[in-house]
Write an enzyme that holds these catalytic residues in place. Structure first.
Site, short mmCIF file in Angstrom:
data_model
loop_
_atom_site.label_atom_id
_atom_site.label_comp_id
_atom_site.label_asym_id
_atom_site.label_seq_id
_atom_site.Cartn_x
_atom_site.Cartn_y
_atom_site.Cartn_z
N THR A 26 0.87 -1.18 0.00
CA THR A 26 0.00 0.00 0.00
C THR A 26 0.91 1.23 0.00
OG1 THR A 26 -0.11 -0.15 2.42
CG2 THR A 26 -1.95 -1.09 1.20
N ASN A 47 3.66 3.29 14.07
CA ASN A 47 4.69 3.85 13.20
C ASN A 47 4.83 5.37 13.40
OD1 ASN A 47 5.50 1.42 12.25
ND2 ASN A 47 4.82 1.72 10.13
N CYS A 91 8.13 2.22 4.87
CA CYS A 91 7.04 2.26 5.86
C CYS A 91 6.92 3.60 6.58
CB CYS A 91 7.23 1.13 6.86
SG CYS A 91 7.25 -0.47 6.04
C1 UGA Z 1 9.20 -0.13 10.62
C2 UGA Z 1 8.72 -0.47 12.05
O1 UGA Z 1 9.84 -0.50 12.94
C3 UGA Z 1 8.04 -1.85 12.08
O2 UGA Z 1 7.52 -2.10 13.37
C4 UGA Z 1 6.90 -1.82 11.06
O3 UGA Z 1 6.26 -3.09 10.99
C5 UGA Z 1 7.45 -1.50 9.68
O4 UGA Z 1 8.09 -0.20 9.73
C6 UGA Z 1 6.32 -1.48 8.72
O5 UGA Z 1 5.45 -0.61 8.84
O6 UGA Z 1 6.19 -2.42 7.91
P1 UGA Z 1 11.34 -0.83 9.19
O7 UGA Z 1 10.88 0.19 8.18
O8 UGA Z 1 11.78 -2.18 8.72
O9 UGA Z 1 10.17 -1.10 10.27
O10 UGA Z 1 12.59 -0.19 9.91
P2 UGA Z 1 13.02 0.35 11.33
O11 UGA Z 1 13.99 -0.60 11.86
O12 UGA Z 1 11.90 0.80 12.17
O13 UGA Z 1 13.83 1.64 10.82
C7 UGA Z 1 13.15 2.66 10.08
C8 UGA Z 1 14.11 3.77 9.76
O14 UGA Z 1 14.39 4.52 10.94
C9 UGA Z 1 15.46 3.36 9.22
O15 UGA Z 1 15.82 4.24 8.19
C10 UGA Z 1 16.40 3.49 10.41
O16 UGA Z 1 17.71 3.75 10.00
C11 UGA Z 1 15.78 4.64 11.13
N1 UGA Z 1 16.03 4.65 12.59
C12 UGA Z 1 15.53 3.64 13.34
C13 UGA Z 1 16.73 5.68 13.16
O17 UGA Z 1 17.18 6.60 12.47
N2 UGA Z 1 16.92 5.69 14.51
C14 UGA Z 1 16.43 4.69 15.29
O18 UGA Z 1 16.65 4.76 16.51
C15 UGA Z 1 15.72 3.65 14.70
#
Ligand code: UGA
Length: 439
Positions: free
Chosen positions: A86, A214, A266
């Site tokens: 989506t 999210n 996401c």
């Molecule tokens: C995210 C959510 O964490 C999941 O719970 C959710 O299911 C998923 O989206 C989704 O909607 O499908 P994801 O996109 O795989 O998961 O990645 P994250 O690990 O959450 O990281 C997202 C972004 O934030 C990355 O670019 C990461 O580098 C950044 N980030 C993450 C930070 O800059 N700082 C942090 O402390 C954590």
């Protein structure tokens, strides 16, 4: 149990393999024949730790298969998980629900007996009733098709682990004690028996849980990145600040990593889609703060370009800049809304020659940004560089010897966009080390 998973991207392929691991007979369905061929050969068409092992294990026994046929999917089972994408509508903040509605519209006329449809795709609140309307209109068995909304919380790079060991299961239904609830509880039996909390609720709340989760995660990241801006202005160190804040159990350290901000398929689109939906509902004021969350996130990318300009003595044009990292985060080859590539592209547009290295995402990056240069080795990529940017925190970058890197560049100047390179080591090796949010 026999079940299908419609839509086999990051979410669906992982869900299909995990359901097979739980002992079910699974048929995955996707309209992309290349993806289906790869999955049937036991290989994910993208990089996700542990997924190929599961795919190979269960496709080998025939317990897990993939098809491009809706007819085959409808005939195979009466439990169907929907995990189609989506994405964000081009040029708009709202979700594009075309894939979801098309999948349901295709499946519905083929449902000739009682069935349960489980929506896992991330959707704006109020979507599940539209899915029900399509089923009522097009399924021959009408209201014998029940709908459950079961949002997915997996993180890419931990997808298998998160699917098999989720921290909660959220189930939204139209009413209480439905057949759908019994069926889905049976499908997740092993996970539920292991003690995973199950929250049973109405459809709207289940859809909202995902949007709110999210939005919260994005807000937490932008909060610490806003602190980074103030640290930059005041000479404080945001990494130490985050560590100190994180010891407060009410705040917590997880998701509080400062840096170049969030990307991926996401968080960025989910906060925008959430704002768009709140606007439609007349509740837009409640989420105006998410505009700021988005803006803070985008400012990190701009700040990185400004710092690069500063390090290039004010002129980016004509400089050789190496970017370490193309994936939106480590341990994935997903480059959707990658902060690293956004910065690389901006520098290219300003006239730099940009060379990119990433351990897994080079092929995807090359296809999306053919105008950048790519080298498949981190040391090869830095040859004669005027500036090195560390933009995705793959662990291999922290393991490299800064002296060996320095020996290959034209100018030992590095900007650490993720704060995982050790400033003491890099400075000792002769580098001018700069970082986001650090003096
Ligand atoms: C995210 C959510 O964490 C999941 O719970 C959710 O299911 C998923 O989206 C989704 O909607 O499908 P994801 O996109 O795989 O998961 O990645 P994250 O690990 O959450 O990281 C997202 C972004 O934030 C990355 O670019 C990461 O580098 C950044 N980030 C993450 C930070 O800059 N700082 C942090 O402390 C954590």
């Amino acid at each position: 149990m026999k079940l299908t998973v419609i839509g086999c991207g990051y979410l669906g392929a992982t869900h299909a393999a995990a359901m097979a691991e739980l002992g079910h007979q699974v048929l995955g369905m996707d309209i992309d024949p290349d993806k289906v061929a790869s999955l049937n050969a036991g290989r994910a068409p993208f990089f996700e730790r542990d997924l190929d092992d599961l795919l190979a294990k269960h496709t080998a026994t025939g317990q897990l298969r993939f098809t491009t046929s809706y007819a085959e999917a409808a005939a195979f089972a009466d439990l169907h998980f929907i995990g189609v994408g989506t994405p964000q509508k081009p040029g708009e903040m709202a979700y594009d629900l075309t894939h979801l509605f098309t999948a349901v519209r295709q499946l519905a006329p083929r449902l000739t007996g009682p069935a349960v449809i489980v929506g896992k795709s991330t959707v704006p609140v109020g979507t599940a009733p539209k899915v029900i309307d399509i089923l009522r209109e097009f399924a021959p068995v009408g209201d014998q098709v029940e709908v459950c909304w079961n949002p997915e919380f997996l993180r890419e790079s931990y997808a298998v682990e998160d699917t098999l060991h989720p921290d909660r299961i959220v189930l939204g239904f139209t009413g209480q004690g439905t057949r759908a609830e019994a069926v889905i509880r049976q499908a997740y039996g092993q996970i539920i028996e292991s003690g995973t909390p199950v929250i049973v609720t109405d459809l709207a709340t289940s859809e909202m849980v995902k949007s709110a989760a999210n939005a919260f995660l994005a807000t937490k990241i932008s909060f610490i990145n806003a602190m980074a801006e103030v640290c930059e202005a005041s000479g404080a160190d945001v990494h130490l600040l985050a560590e100190a804040l994180g010891h407060d159990a009410r705040i917590g350290r997880r998701g509080l990593r400062p840096g170049l901000g969030f990307g991926g398929g996401c968080l960025p689109k989910d906060i925008r889609g959430f704002m768009a939906r709140a606007g439609e509902l007349g509740a837009d004021q409640a989420l105006t703060f998410l505009r700021e969350v988005d803006a803070i996130n985008n400012r990190r990318r701009e700040r990185m370009v400004d710092l690069a300009r500063e390090q290039c003595d004010g002129v980016i044009s004509g400089k050789r800049i190496t970017v370490w990292g193309a994936a939106f985060k480590p341990d994935t080859d997903d480059i959707r809304d990658s902060p690293a590539l956004a910065v690389a592209q901006a520098l290219h547009q300003l006239g730099a020659t940009v060379t990119v290295f990433d351990p897994k995402a080079l092929d995807n990056a090359r296809k999306a940004h053919p105008q950048l240069d790519y080298v498949d080795h981190p040391l090869g990529a830095v040859r004669d560089a005027d500036l090195l940017l560390h933009l995705t925190e793959w662990p291999e970058f922290t393991r490299l010897d800064p002296k060996a890197v320095a020996a290959r560049v034209a100018n030992p100047r590095v900007i650490d966009g993720r704060g995982t390179l050790d400033p003491v080591r890099w400075r000792a090796a002769g580098w001018t080390y700069r970082a986001l949010g650090r003096p």
